[in-house]
Design a protein around this motif. Structure first.
Motif, PDB file in Angstrom:
ATOM      1  N   ARG A  67      42.266  58.348  42.050  1.00 48.54           N
ATOM      2  CA  ARG A  67      43.526  59.096  41.993  1.00 48.54           C
ATOM      3  C   ARG A  67      44.131  59.249  43.383  1.00 48.54           C
ATOM      4  O   ARG A  67      45.360  59.176  43.545  1.00 48.54           O
ATOM      5  CB  ARG A  67      43.296  60.471  41.357  1.00 48.54           C
ATOM      6  N   GLU A  68      43.279  59.457  44.372  1.00 50.86           N
ATOM      7  CA  GLU A  68      43.765  59.623  45.738  1.00 50.86           C
ATOM      8  C   GLU A  68      44.321  58.312  46.285  1.00 50.86           C
ATOM      9  O   GLU A  68      45.276  58.314  47.069  1.00 50.86           O
ATOM     10  CB  GLU A  68      42.643  60.148  46.628  1.00 50.86           C
ATOM     11  N   ILE A  69      43.732  57.185  45.901  1.00 52.99           N
ATOM     12  CA  ILE A  69      44.263  55.891  46.327  1.00 52.99           C
ATOM     13  C   ILE A  69      45.672  55.702  45.790  1.00 52.99           C
ATOM     14  O   ILE A  69      46.589  55.272  46.512  1.00 52.99           O
ATOM     15  CB  ILE A  69      43.335  54.746  45.871  1.00 52.99           C
ATOM     16  N   LEU A  70      45.872  56.032  44.515  1.00 54.90           N
ATOM     17  CA  LEU A  70      47.206  55.937  43.926  1.00 54.90           C
ATOM     18  C   LEU A  70      48.173  56.875  44.639  1.00 54.90           C
ATOM     19  O   LEU A  70      49.293  56.472  45.002  1.00 54.90           O
ATOM     20  CB  LEU A  70      47.139  56.272  42.434  1.00 54.90           C
ATOM     21  N   ASP A  71      47.756  58.094  44.862  1.00 53.47           N
ATOM     22  CA  ASP A  71      48.622  59.071  45.525  1.00 53.47           C
ATOM     23  C   ASP A  71      48.956  58.628  46.947  1.00 53.47           C
ATOM     24  O   ASP A  71      50.108  58.753  47.393  1.00 53.47           O
ATOM     25  CB  ASP A  71      47.944  60.436  45.544  1.00 53.47           C
ATOM     26  N   GLN A  72      47.982  58.108  47.664  1.00 51.36           N
ATOM     27  CA  GLN A  72      48.226  57.667  49.038  1.00 51.36           C
ATOM     28  C   GLN A  72      49.246  56.534  49.082  1.00 51.36           C
ATOM     29  O   GLN A  72      50.174  56.550  49.902  1.00 51.36           O
ATOM     30  CB  GLN A  72      46.915  57.211  49.683  1.00 51.36           C
ATOM     31  N   ALA A  73      49.085  55.561  48.195  1.00 53.57           N
ATOM     32  CA  ALA A  73      50.018  54.433  48.168  1.00 53.57           C
ATOM     33  C   ALA A  73      51.434  54.906  47.867  1.00 53.57           C
ATOM     34  O   ALA A  73      52.404  54.451  48.502  1.00 53.57           O
ATOM     35  CB  ALA A  73      49.572  53.410  47.127  1.00 53.57           C
ATOM     36  N   MET A  74      51.561  55.835  46.931  1.00 59.40           N
ATOM     37  CA  MET A  74      52.883  56.309  46.523  1.00 59.40           C
ATOM     38  C   MET A  74      53.480  57.275  47.544  1.00 59.40           C
ATOM     39  O   MET A  74      54.662  57.167  47.892  1.00 59.40           O
ATOM     40  CB  MET A  74      52.777  56.969  45.153  1.00 59.40           C
ATOM     41  N   SER A  75      52.685  58.212  48.029  1.00 55.44           N
ATOM     42  CA  SER A  75      53.229  59.225  48.943  1.00 55.44           C
ATOM     43  C   SER A  75      53.667  58.606  50.267  1.00 55.44           C
ATOM     44  O   SER A  75      54.661  59.042  50.863  1.00 55.44           O
ATOM     45  CB  SER A  75      52.209  60.338  49.172  1.00 55.44           C
ATOM     46  N   GLN A  76      52.950  57.584  50.728  1.00 55.81           N
ATOM     47  CA  GLN A  76      53.347  56.922  51.972  1.00 55.81           C
ATOM     48  C   GLN A  76      54.669  56.168  51.828  1.00 55.81           C
ATOM     49  O   GLN A  76      55.308  55.826  52.815  1.00 55.81           O
ATOM     50  CB  GLN A  76      52.241  55.984  52.440  1.00 55.81           C
ATOM     51  N   ALA A  77      55.075  55.916  50.574  1.00 55.28           N
ATOM     52  CA  ALA A  77      56.363  55.276  50.321  1.00 55.28           C
ATOM     53  C   ALA A  77      57.461  56.300  50.042  1.00 55.28           C
ATOM     54  O   ALA A  77      58.603  55.925  49.752  1.00 55.28           O
ATOM     55  CB  ALA A  77      56.239  54.306  49.140  1.00 55.28           C
ATOM     56  N   GLY A  78      57.124  57.594  50.113  1.00 59.17           N
ATOM     57  CA  GLY A  78      58.130  58.643  49.949  1.00 59.17           C
ATOM     58  C   GLY A  78      58.100  59.378  48.629  1.00 59.17           C
ATOM     59  O   GLY A  78      58.885  60.312  48.423  1.00 59.17           O
ATOM     60  N   PHE A  79      57.219  58.979  47.716  1.00 57.22           N
ATOM     61  CA  PHE A  79      57.127  59.635  46.415  1.00 57.22           C
ATOM     62  C   PHE A  79      56.382  60.969  46.522  1.00 57.22           C
ATOM     63  O   PHE A  79      55.574  61.186  47.423  1.00 57.22           O
ATOM     64  CB  PHE A  79      56.390  58.743  45.417  1.00 57.22           C
ATOM     65  N   GLN A  80      56.653  61.830  45.554  1.00 53.32           N
ATOM     66  CA  GLN A  80      55.908  63.067  45.378  1.00 53.32           C
ATOM     67  C   GLN A  80      55.190  63.001  44.022  1.00 53.32           C
ATOM     68  O   GLN A  80      55.770  62.581  43.025  1.00 53.32           O
ATOM     69  CB  GLN A  80      56.842  64.283  45.376  1.00 53.32           C
ATOM     70  N   ARG A  81      53.916  63.418  44.024  1.00 51.16           N
ATOM     71  CA  ARG A  81      53.149  63.443  42.774  1.00 51.16           C
ATOM     72  C   ARG A  81      53.383  64.752  42.033  1.00 51.16           C
ATOM     73  O   ARG A  81      53.448  65.820  42.628  1.00 51.16           O
ATOM     74  CB  ARG A  81      51.660  63.273  43.073  1.00 51.16           C
ATOM     75  N   HIS A  82      53.497  64.658  40.718  1.00 48.38           N
ATOM     76  CA  HIS A  82      53.661  65.849  39.879  1.00 48.38           C
ATOM     77  C   HIS A  82      52.460  66.777  40.078  1.00 48.38           C
ATOM     78  O   HIS A  82      51.314  66.317  40.087  1.00 48.38           O
ATOM     79  CB  HIS A  82      53.755  65.425  38.411  1.00 48.38           C
ATOM     80  N   PRO A  83      52.670  68.077  40.223  1.00 51.37           N
ATOM     81  CA  PRO A  83      51.545  68.988  40.471  1.00 51.37           C
ATOM     82  C   PRO A  83      50.506  69.026  39.355  1.00 51.37           C
ATOM     83  O   PRO A  83      49.351  69.391  39.607  1.00 51.37           O
ATOM     84  CB  PRO A  83      52.226  70.361  40.607  1.00 51.37           C
ATOM     85  N   GLN A  84      50.883  68.636  38.129  1.00 53.13           N
ATOM     86  CA  GLN A  84      49.960  68.747  37.000  1.00 53.13           C
ATOM     87  C   GLN A  84      49.654  67.421  36.321  1.00 53.13           C
ATOM     88  O   GLN A  84      48.966  67.398  35.306  1.00 53.13           O
ATOM     89  CB  GLN A  84      50.534  69.733  35.978  1.00 53.13           C
ATOM     90  N   GLU A  85      50.156  66.318  36.869  1.00 52.54           N
ATOM     91  CA  GLU A  85      49.953  65.006  36.241  1.00 52.54           C
ATOM     92  C   GLU A  85      49.579  63.977  37.306  1.00 52.54           C
ATOM     93  O   GLU A  85      50.398  63.663  38.173  1.00 52.54           O
ATOM     94  CB  GLU A  85      51.225  64.555  35.514  1.00 52.54           C
ATOM     95  N   TRP A  86      48.384  63.428  37.226  1.00 53.78           N
ATOM     96  CA  TRP A  86      47.931  62.474  38.243  1.00 53.78           C
ATOM     97  C   TRP A  86      48.763  61.197  38.227  1.00 53.78           C
ATOM     98  O   TRP A  86      48.817  60.470  39.223  1.00 53.78           O
ATOM     99  CB  TRP A  86      46.450  62.152  38.066  1.00 53.78           C
ATOM    100  N   TRP A  87      49.433  60.898  37.128  1.00 57.11           N
ATOM    101  CA  TRP A  87      50.118  59.618  36.928  1.00 57.11           C
ATOM    102  C   TRP A  87      51.609  59.662  37.230  1.00 57.11           C
ATOM    103  O   TRP A  87      52.254  58.622  37.282  1.00 57.11           O
ATOM    104  CB  TRP A  87      49.935  59.174  35.480  1.00 57.11           C
ATOM    105  N   HIS A  88      52.203  60.830  37.383  1.00 57.99           N
ATOM    106  CA  HIS A  88      53.657  60.960  37.465  1.00 57.99           C
ATOM    107  C   HIS A  88      54.097  61.129  38.915  1.00 57.99           C
ATOM    108  O   HIS A  88      53.644  62.036  39.617  1.00 57.99           O
ATOM    109  CB  HIS A  88      54.098  62.183  36.642  1.00 57.99           C
TER     110      HIS A  88
END
Length: 249
Positions: free
Chosen positions: A193-214
């Protein structure tokens, strides 16, 4: 109304554009189309241009961590009609899974079940000031696949209505365990989950506080999360996509 829906929107009027399925892995048959969601002639594999540009960057970020993995797109653009269909479908699935029908439940119990649904699903609002995130073309649900197109273990399926969907769930569960194989398994899932979040957040995305996929970029939820993190006043860049002039899908 959720807190992020109080933020104003100044739509930048970017078009919806198709996701390049040669770069990303798109889950097909599309899970909502398969159960009859009313997309009509609209494709779920579309995003606003700026969001798609960031998604390309996220794929590059991922491959710097795991060179053979790809982002796997579950769902992206979602008309409000589809949001409405899926919210009601989810409610009925919760009832069926518990052996219940609406007629046997009190108003307070029905309200509690609806509250469970809205923990994970946005209200299918038709008000231009409070669009569901996916209806802006700026939100995306996704996971990871390996070089064999096998889904990476993320601990729970997308859209599961349970605490397992919370991004930090498996990390917190692991902290309650002594050194066991189960703890190692939980930490491995959390790492994915952290790998997905890292890839997305470094591109400017924000992860949903309650959904690992959004993840989102430029919608009201994205703007609200940045406000919470920085104290900086924010405005959303994307409103409901069907209210702008966009190319025919």
């Amino acid at each position: 109304m959720k807190p992020y829906q109080l933020l104003s929107i100044q739509d930048c009027h970017e078009s919806l554009v198709p996701i390049d399925q040669s770069i990303f892995f798109c889950l097909e048959p599309h899970p909502y189309l398969a159960i009859g969601a009313p997309y009509d002639t609209v494709s779920p594999f579309y995003l606003r241009q700026g969001v798609l540009n960031a998604l390309y960057q996220a794929q590059q970020n991922l491959q710097s961590i795991q060179p053979t993995w790809k982002l796997a797109i579950f769902d992206a653009y979602r008309p409000v009609a589809v949001q409405d269909y899926m919210v009601n479908y989810t409610f009925q699935e919760l009832l069926r899974g518990r052996g219940l029908t609406e007629t046997m439940l009190s108003p307070s119990i029905l309200a509690a079940i609806w509250a469970e649904v809205y923990t994970f699903w946005a209200v299918p609002s038709h008000d231009p000031k409070t669009p569901p995130p996916h209806s802006t073309g700026a939100a995306i649900d996704l996971t990871l696949v390996d070089s064999d197109k096998k889904l990476i273990d993320m601990g729970s399926p997308i859209d599961e209505i349970s605490d397992r969907s919370f991004p930090e769930y498996f990390y917190h569960q692991a902290q309650r365990l002594d050194l066991t194989n189960q703890k190692d398994d939980y930490l491995k899932v959390h790492q994915h989950r952290e790998i997905l979040d890292q890839a997305m957040s470094q591109a400017g995305f924000q992860r949903h506080p309650q959904e690992w996929w959004h993840f989102s970029l430029g919608d009201q939820l994205w703007a609200w999360q940045i406000e919470q993190q920085t104290g900086q006043s924010m405005v959303a860049h994307y409103g409901r996509a069907d209210l702008i002039t966009s190319q025919k899908l």
